[in-house]
Design a protein around this motif. Structure first.
Motif, PDB file in Angstrom:
ATOM      1  N   ILE A   1       0.835  -1.204   0.000  1.00  0.00           N
ATOM      2  CA  ILE A   1       0.000   0.000   0.000  1.00  0.00           C
ATOM      3  C   ILE A   1       0.867   1.250   0.000  1.00  0.00           C
ATOM      4  O   ILE A   1       0.615   2.204  -0.745  1.00  0.00           O
ATOM      5  CB  ILE A   1      -0.945  -0.008   1.223  1.00  0.00           C
ATOM      6  N   ALA A   2       1.907   1.260   0.836  1.00  0.00           N
ATOM      7  CA  ALA A   2       2.789   2.426   0.917  1.00  0.00           C
ATOM      8  C   ALA A   2       3.508   2.665  -0.410  1.00  0.00           C
ATOM      9  O   ALA A   2       3.611   3.810  -0.880  1.00  0.00           O
ATOM     10  CB  ALA A   2       3.806   2.232   2.040  1.00  0.00           C
ATOM     11  N   THR A   3       3.994   1.596  -1.023  1.00  0.00           N
ATOM     12  CA  THR A   3       4.681   1.727  -2.317  1.00  0.00           C
ATOM     13  C   THR A   3       3.752   2.295  -3.373  1.00  0.00           C
ATOM     14  O   THR A   3       4.118   3.191  -4.143  1.00  0.00           O
ATOM     15  CB  THR A   3       5.212   0.357  -2.777  1.00  0.00           C
TER      16      THR A   3
ATOM     17  N   GLY B   1      -7.746  -8.168  -5.320  1.00  0.00           N
ATOM     18  CA  GLY B   1      -7.646  -9.621  -5.422  1.00  0.00           C
ATOM     19  C   GLY B   1      -6.402 -10.160  -4.749  1.00  0.00           C
ATOM     20  O   GLY B   1      -6.456 -11.173  -4.029  1.00  0.00           O
ATOM     21  N   VAL B   2      -5.264  -9.482  -4.926  1.00  0.00           N
ATOM     22  CA  VAL B   2      -4.012  -9.910  -4.289  1.00  0.00           C
ATOM     23  C   VAL B   2      -4.081  -9.684  -2.780  1.00  0.00           C
ATOM     24  O   VAL B   2      -3.658 -10.532  -1.987  1.00  0.00           O
ATOM     25  CB  VAL B   2      -2.813  -9.162  -4.905  1.00  0.00           C
ATOM     26  N   LEU B   3      -4.627  -8.530  -2.361  1.00  0.00           N
ATOM     27  CA  LEU B   3      -4.737  -8.241  -0.928  1.00  0.00           C
ATOM     28  C   LEU B   3      -5.532  -9.316  -0.195  1.00  0.00           C
ATOM     29  O   LEU B   3      -5.121  -9.800   0.868  1.00  0.00           O
ATOM     30  CB  LEU B   3      -5.399  -6.887  -0.711  1.00  0.00           C
TER      31      LEU B   3
ATOM     32  N   LEU C   1      -1.368 -15.946  -8.863  1.00  0.00           N
ATOM     33  CA  LEU C   1      -1.755 -14.578  -9.240  1.00  0.00           C
ATOM     34  C   LEU C   1      -2.983 -14.581 -10.153  1.00  0.00           C
ATOM     35  O   LEU C   1      -3.901 -13.773  -9.973  1.00  0.00           O
ATOM     36  CB  LEU C   1      -0.583 -13.877  -9.933  1.00  0.00           C
ATOM     37  N   GLY C   2      -3.004 -15.480 -11.132  1.00  0.00           N
ATOM     38  CA  GLY C   2      -4.137 -15.539 -12.055  1.00  0.00           C
ATOM     39  C   GLY C   2      -5.452 -15.793 -11.346  1.00  0.00           C
ATOM     40  O   GLY C   2      -6.473 -15.159 -11.650  1.00  0.00           O
ATOM     41  N   ASP C   3      -5.421 -16.710 -10.371  1.00  0.00           N
ATOM     42  CA  ASP C   3      -6.642 -17.015  -9.615  1.00  0.00           C
ATOM     43  C   ASP C   3      -7.099 -15.808  -8.813  1.00  0.00           C
ATOM     44  O   ASP C   3      -8.302 -15.514  -8.744  1.00  0.00           O
ATOM     45  CB  ASP C   3      -6.397 -18.198  -8.670  1.00  0.00           C
ATOM     46  N   TYR C   4      -6.144 -15.109  -8.188  1.00  0.00           N
ATOM     47  CA  TYR C   4      -6.498 -13.932  -7.386  1.00  0.00           C
ATOM     48  C   TYR C   4      -7.122 -12.843  -8.258  1.00  0.00           C
ATOM     49  O   TYR C   4      -8.112 -12.205  -7.868  1.00  0.00           O
ATOM     50  CB  TYR C   4      -5.265 -13.369  -6.679  1.00  0.00           C
ATOM     51  N   VAL C   5      -6.538 -12.622  -9.425  1.00  0.00           N
ATOM     52  CA  VAL C   5      -7.035 -11.569 -10.318  1.00  0.00           C
ATOM     53  C   VAL C   5      -8.426 -11.907 -10.839  1.00  0.00           C
ATOM     54  O   VAL C   5      -9.329 -11.062 -10.836  1.00  0.00           O
ATOM     55  CB  VAL C   5      -6.059 -11.335 -11.491  1.00  0.00           C
TER      56      VAL C   5
ATOM     57  N   VAL D   1      -1.982  -2.422 -11.118  1.00  0.00           N
ATOM     58  CA  VAL D   1      -1.746  -3.755 -11.688  1.00  0.00           C
ATOM     59  C   VAL D   1      -0.356  -4.287 -11.322  1.00  0.00           C
ATOM     60  O   VAL D   1      -0.209  -5.414 -10.833  1.00  0.00           O
ATOM     61  CB  VAL D   1      -1.905  -3.715 -13.228  1.00  0.00           C
ATOM     62  N   LEU D   2       0.681  -3.482 -11.546  1.00  0.00           N
ATOM     63  CA  LEU D   2       2.058  -3.970 -11.424  1.00  0.00           C
ATOM     64  C   LEU D   2       2.529  -4.122  -9.980  1.00  0.00           C
ATOM     65  O   LEU D   2       3.227  -5.092  -9.662  1.00  0.00           O
ATOM     66  CB  LEU D   2       3.005  -3.040 -12.193  1.00  0.00           C
ATOM     67  N   ILE D   3       2.174  -3.178  -9.118  1.00  0.00           N
ATOM     68  CA  ILE D   3       2.637  -3.244  -7.721  1.00  0.00           C
ATOM     69  C   ILE D   3       2.112  -4.495  -7.015  1.00  0.00           C
ATOM     70  O   ILE D   3       2.888  -5.259  -6.419  1.00  0.00           O
ATOM     71  CB  ILE D   3       2.253  -1.966  -6.949  1.00  0.00           C
ATOM     72  N   PRO D   4       0.799  -4.767  -7.038  1.00  0.00           N
ATOM     73  CA  PRO D   4       0.328  -5.995  -6.378  1.00  0.00           C
ATOM     74  C   PRO D   4       0.871  -7.269  -7.022  1.00  0.00           C
ATOM     75  O   PRO D   4       1.129  -8.255  -6.324  1.00  0.00           O
ATOM     76  CB  PRO D   4      -1.197  -5.914  -6.509  1.00  0.00           C
ATOM     77  N   ALA D   5       1.057  -7.253  -8.344  1.00  0.00           N
ATOM     78  CA  ALA D   5       1.624  -8.443  -8.998  1.00  0.00           C
ATOM     79  C   ALA D   5       3.025  -8.712  -8.468  1.00  0.00           C
ATOM     80  O   ALA D   5       3.393  -9.868  -8.192  1.00  0.00           O
ATOM     81  CB  ALA D   5       1.645  -8.239 -10.516  1.00  0.00           C
TER      82      ALA D   5
END
Length: 503
Positions: free
Chosen positions: A10-12, A375-377, A45-49, A29-33
């Protein structure tokens, strides 16, 4: 480990956005990935998204067709009388313009949809802000904060989520909160007044052509439209209250063409000798930068269908409140009906859809990008671990004051998380902790609404991108300006709730 990665992610994200190193959609998109890989769960990752997209798809559909529907209603002139009244109040005075922005945003927010509020508010007020050289981040900040307070209406979302999560009645949560929310709205109006005075001192007292002798013409939509249409339009610039010496006259350029996307605006104020009579000098105004205001003579108006459109909108909002059908379905049907009746010609329908395609694409893209983040969180368990860490960090002595704790936590948590994540993931944990100390779930639910004024400027709220996109303001600039005032408004709501014994 997941707790640390969650907060670091979140901070990033926020740092990169506020420093303008990445666009919001790319960062979402890129930071959580990247952090999903750091957490050792890159293979999932695919399942989370996909899971995140599935949960947010109804929201994307709702926003897409809500933008088309209310965009058409703006085109046909449904909201022109409200806009005309607000502009009559403004009289091209910076203070009145900012207060008018807050009033207009609060009134339109009664429909419970942030995108609609921002579309109407920006469409009405943007030309005035540009012509008068006012800061555009003031407009976005005031509009977002006013909408955040009004977003607590039972049909706005957060109240319904709190009621569902804790199995309570939405009316039992909302009705007692009205005095505290009213205090928050008063805070927004006072804030708008103070910011308006600051803008008045910065740019001086301004008036549209003919406004000095004809107040009605100064505030009318027609007067603004005439300025928009005239290449040689002029503004009358009179010394503001911050000028040295009463009655002094100044001349300078307005920010119509010079105001930056961040809303900085350039003010007139380069010297000029004052005379006893305080005569005003005229200043040429540049052409507008492609933004189309609410022209009272636009070809898309449908005055003969005004009452049909009004009845359709009232019926649509009533159906939303009564939950006759899912909201995305209601807006889909409403948009199709509005287009068909108002524009029977296929070419006209395509033109109206194309006119609002930018907003639709921006918001829909942002929703699906946010699906990666949320989704990643949730998929990695970061949200659960972060919530558990926060609850465990609460001292035992604060147990009897869990309502106050919930109110304070709602500020950062609803900003960093989606409303679904907070109300369905964190709120039940807080309510359970409060129940162990005899705190009513109703008090916890009411306290959870406190942070909504700040939430509406969260990077996870799709509607905020409609606001900054239409206002041509960088999201980072909006965030830096708005967060402090929105947090103050939330604290006022919390303080009023405690004072009135609601929380």
């Amino acid at each position: 480990m997941l707790t640390f990665l969650g907060f670091a992610m979140i901070a990033t994200f926020l740092v990169l956005i506020m420093m303008k190193k990445m666009s919001p959609i790319a960062a979402l998109v890129l930071i959580p990935a990247l952090f999903c890989v750091f957490a050792g769960k890159g293979a999932h990752l695919g399942d989370y998204v996909i899971d995140g997209v599935g949960k947010l798809a109804p929201t994307a559909a709702m926003l897409m067709f809500a933008i088309v529907y209310f965009g058409v209603m703006i085109d046909v002139g449904l909201f022109d009388p409200i806009v005309r009244g607000i502009l009559c109040f403004c009289k091209a005075d910076p203070m009145r313009v900012v207060v008018g922005t807050a009033v207009l945003a609060a009134i339109v927010s009664l429909d419970g949809d942030g995108s609609t509020t921002f579309m109407i508010t920006v469409s009405a007020m943007y030309p005035l802000y540009k012509r008068l050289g006012l800061s555009l981040v003031v407009m976005t900040g005031v509009a977002a904060t006013a909408n955040g307070v009004m977003n607590t209406l039972p049909w706005g979302g957060p109240t319904a989520r709190a009621a569902t999560a804790l199995k309570l009645d939405a009316g039992d949560i909302f009705v007692p909160m009205i005095p505290a929310l009213a205090a928050g709205l008063v805070c927004v109006f006072v804030l708008a007044y103070v910011l308006g005075l600051r803008e008045r001192r910065r740019v001086g007292a301004l008036a549209l052509p003919g406004a000095v002798d004809d107040e009605k013409a100064a505030g009318s939509v027609e007067a603004v439209a005439d300025v928009e249409a005239s290449a040689g339009a002029e503004l009358l610039v009179v010394a503001g209250t911050g000028a040295t010496g009463s009655g002094a006259t100044t001349s300078g350029t307005t920010a119509s063409g010079a105001a930056s996307a961040s809303g900085a605006g350039s003010a007139g104020g380069a010297g000029g000798a004052g005379g006893a009579g305080g005569a005003a000098s005229t200043v040429p105004v540049a052409e507008e930068d492609g933004f189309q205001g609410l022209d009272p003579h636009r070809a898309t108006l449908r005055p003969r269908l005004y009452w049909f459109n009004a009845a359709l909108t009232v019926g649509l909002l009533t159906a939303m409140i009564m939950e006759l059908l899912p909201i995305p379905v209601l807006f889909l049907l409403g948009a199709a009906l509005a287009l068909t009746v108002n524009y029977p010609n296929m070419a006209d329908q395509k033109a109206r859809i194309a006119a609002h395609a930018d907003n639709v694409l921006n918001v829909a893209g942002m929703v699906f990008a946010a699906a990666v983040f949320t989704g990643v969180l949730s998929g990695t368990g970061m949200v659960k671990d972060m919530a558990g860490w926060l609850v465990s960090a609460i001292p035992d002595g604060m147990g009897p004051h869990m309502a106050l704790v919930t109110g304070l936590l709602s500020l950062p948590l609803t900003y960093f998380m989606s409303n679904d994540g907070f109300y369905f993931g964190v709120l039940p944990v807080l309510a359970e902790a409060g129940a162990a100390h005899g705190v009513s779930p109703l008090e916890i639910a009411r306290a959870s609404l406190v942070g909504q004024a700040l939430h509406m400027s969260s990077p996870l709220v799709p509607a905020v991108y409609v606001l900054v996109g239409m206002a041509k303001v960088e999201f980072g600039d909006h965030t830096r300006f708005t967060v402090k005032w929105a947090a103050l408004t939330s604290l006022v709501v919390l303080g009023a709730g405690m004072l009135f014994g609601i929380i």
